[in-house]
Design an enzyme around this catalytic site. Structure first.
Site: not given
Length: 614
Positions: A133, A549
């Site tokens: 990511t 997240h």
């Protein structure tokens, strides 16, 4: 983004010219030309000391650190490919969500959130590429709050207090931040670049002044206190994305014969000796052929908050009810995937201004910008903007019960909106409905109206989700239910944030630019009086937006913690030679964007592993 795409395509096509190739090398951009055309090919029954599955921030960090010992053979397995020129261009962050670099996960349909998304499914982007990511996110570097890590330690995770993890943040960091050259909270010699974004619009300067006028002090949010407003700190190097792969693996890959990197290779399960509950290796697939690698010392899963729990469950480690329901034998019963925390934010509010040429539109990127960025190495063009993000503000909610120095909310200042790419990448990547774009943002695009957006994010949600398998096929997604806004107090926190965001825009610095709230009602909320609390509650449930997240699916905790999957040493409870090293181990939702923590976890895990085997 048509103009930028055409110009970039033209530039890429010209890379074959010897003069341009030499210029790129002189500028330190040779990696644009070296696209790993000869990846390592797996060899069946190959043996390594350590097998690291997943080449994201934690995995790249760990593989690089372990391979510093020339006596240890290390394999790094990654399902995706290699960065290219688009990944290195910060302004292209939104476009990357539409590429093969994204696993393209979606949530199950949400009942209380994501109402502005097709089928009420929130997009959950995760990197499928060397760098993970960190190669496709918005590059925001935010470590978290001292109290986050102290709370980990208080839960029985010895060794993870703030004072104990700060050295690992510093070990990874090479900071170039104006005014912080002598700060004890920053290091200047690590592998990972952290720098100021050199391109800044006039809008962000006005916003920072307005936030100060509203009572938010200037701060280094990675320093002594998070509370306040700051220009964003980014994982870029001379204005270009600096991913985990660029920072940790690329500089050493050709120098270490003991480090073998396998892109385009999909791990499908951990090989386990059931009698001893010991990890023996990994089963993987490359070009539709199945291979097995053997691990002399350890198998380490660094595949992220979705893929690490999936691999554990495919290997018989997980909740008994889930494994038995899909016909998998139970090797070790653990609450894998039973907890999932995520930061949900509200995409807005958006504000229009009387300025011109400050919002990043496709038509504002010129050929001169592109040549200056790629050939002259200029780090201050619009192409260096990290997807339009320019400043962060950390603040308390009036309803907060947490200590005064522990923020509840974050404002992310963006010099644009979904209109910034003409309704292409950002809208599609987030799965927004056409109606949302056509009603709220298309008029801004057509008029080239300057505007900015304040994304409001809650740090400590009370809503808890989960992840599970619905079949034994390793090539299908796990089911992911973040369960956003199940606890209604999460909505109220975001409402508090929206009110404060609007108050900041009423300060003199932003009023001098004619700043005013975009007053078009969100589709589906027209029955509420615009601007009322109930209107914003509806907007929050409609304009739901996640920022990558997700944590706690392989939660860290002592053996006495019934919710824990791994120990404070990151060893899977009840198993031998098997660890999880990524953000899935984070036990509670942090006051952070989790990419920085992933590097820290990788650095600390390297010391834990070296301590065991040396």
């Amino acid at each position: 983004m048509l103009l930028l795409a055409l110009l970039t395509t033209h530039f890429v096509a010209s890379l074959a010219e010897p003069r341009l190739i030499q210029q790129l090398r002189e500028l330190g951009l040779a990696n644009l030309l070296e696209q790993e055309v000869r990846p390592n090919v797996p060899r069946n029954s190959a043996s390594y000391d350590f097998i690291v599955v997943g080449a994201g921030a934690a995995g790249c960090t760990l593989a690089a650190r372990l391979s510093e010992n020339p006596q240890w053979r290390v394999a790094l397995i990654e399902a995706g490919g290699v960065e290219n020129i688009a990944h290195l261009t910060p302004v292209m962050a939104g476009q990357l969500q539409l590429t093969a670099s994204n696993w393209n996960y979606h949530s199950v349909p949400q009942r209380l959130a994501c109402r502005g998304m097709n089928n009420h499914e929130c997009a959950l982007p995760r990197g499928k590429i060397l760098g993970g990511t960190s190669s496709m996110n918005f590059m925001i570097y935010n470590r978290g709050n001292r109290r986050d890590f102290d709370a980990w330690a208080e839960r029985g995770n010895h060794g993870w207090s703030y004072d104990e993890v700060l050295p690992y943040f510093l070990r990874s960091e090479s900071a170039q931040l104006q005014g912080l050259e002598h700060s004890p909270y920053h290091n200047h010699s690590g592998p990972l670049s952290v720098e100021d974004v050199r391109y800044r619009s006039s809008l962000v300067h006005a916003y920072v002044r307005a936030a100060e006028q509203a009572g938010h002090s200037r701060t280094d949010y990675n320093g002594q206190s998070q509370l306040g407003v700051s220009y964003v700190q980014a994982n870029t190097l001379n204005g270009r994305r600096h991913s985990a792969y660029s920072a940790y693996i690329q500089p050493v890959r050709r120098l270490r014969p003991n480090l073998h990197v396998f892109p385009f290779t999909r791990a499908t399960r951990v090989l386990i000796d059931v009698a001893t509950k010991s990890a023996q290796g990994i089963e993987l697939v490359y070009k539709q052929r199945t291979y097995k690698f053997r691990a002399h010392k350890e198998v380490i899963l660094s595949a992220g908050a979705f893929n690490s729990p999936q691999l554990l469950m495919l290997s018989g480690i997980g909740p008994e009810d889930n494994l038995r329901a899909i016909g998998l034998p139970v090797v070790q019963a653990l609450p894998v995937g039973k907890l999932l925390y995520d930061h949900m934010c509200h995409f807005g509010p958006t504000f229009v201004t009387n300025t011109t040429g400050q919002t990043i539109f496709p038509t504002s990127v010129t050929l001169s910008d592109i040549l200056s960025f790629y050939l002259a190495g200029n780090p201050a063009t619009r192409l260096s903007s990290i997807g339009g993000v320019e400043a962060l503000t950390f603040l308390k909610s009036p309803r907060s019960q947490r200590p005064d120095d522990w923020p509840d909310l974050e404002f992310i200042f963006v010099a644009g909106s979904l209109a910034s790419d003409e309704g292409t990448a950002l809208k599609m990547g987030a799965n927004f409905k056409d109606e949302i774009y056509d009603t709220l943002y298309r008029p801004l695009q057509l008029a080239s109206q300057d505007h900015f957006t304040l994304l409001v994010m809650q740090f400590h949600p009370k809503s808890v989700g989960r992840l599970w398998l619905h079949n034994r096929n390793p090539f299908t997604w796990p089911k992911i239910d973040p369960n956003y806004f199940q606890n209604e107090e999460d909505v109220e926190y975001l409402l508090d944030g929206i009110k404060e965001a609007i108050r900041i825009t009423q300060m003199p610095a932003l009023q001098a630019l004619g700043t005013r709230l975009l007053d078009r009602p969100v589709p589906g909320c027209e029955d509420q009086r615009f601007g009322s609390d109930d209107y914003w509650r509806c907007s929050i449930r409609t304009m739901s937006y996640t920022l990558h997240h997700q944590v706690a699916t392989c939660r860290m905790g002592p053996a006495t913690d019934p919710t824990a999957v791994v120990s404070p040493e990151l060893k899977v409870h009840g198993m031998r030679k098997l660890r999880v090293v990524d953000t899935s181990v984070i036990p509670i939702s942090p006051t952070a964007h989790t990419n920085a923590a992933a590097f820290m976890i990788g650095e600390k895990a390297a010391d834990l592993i070296r301590g065991d085997w040396l």
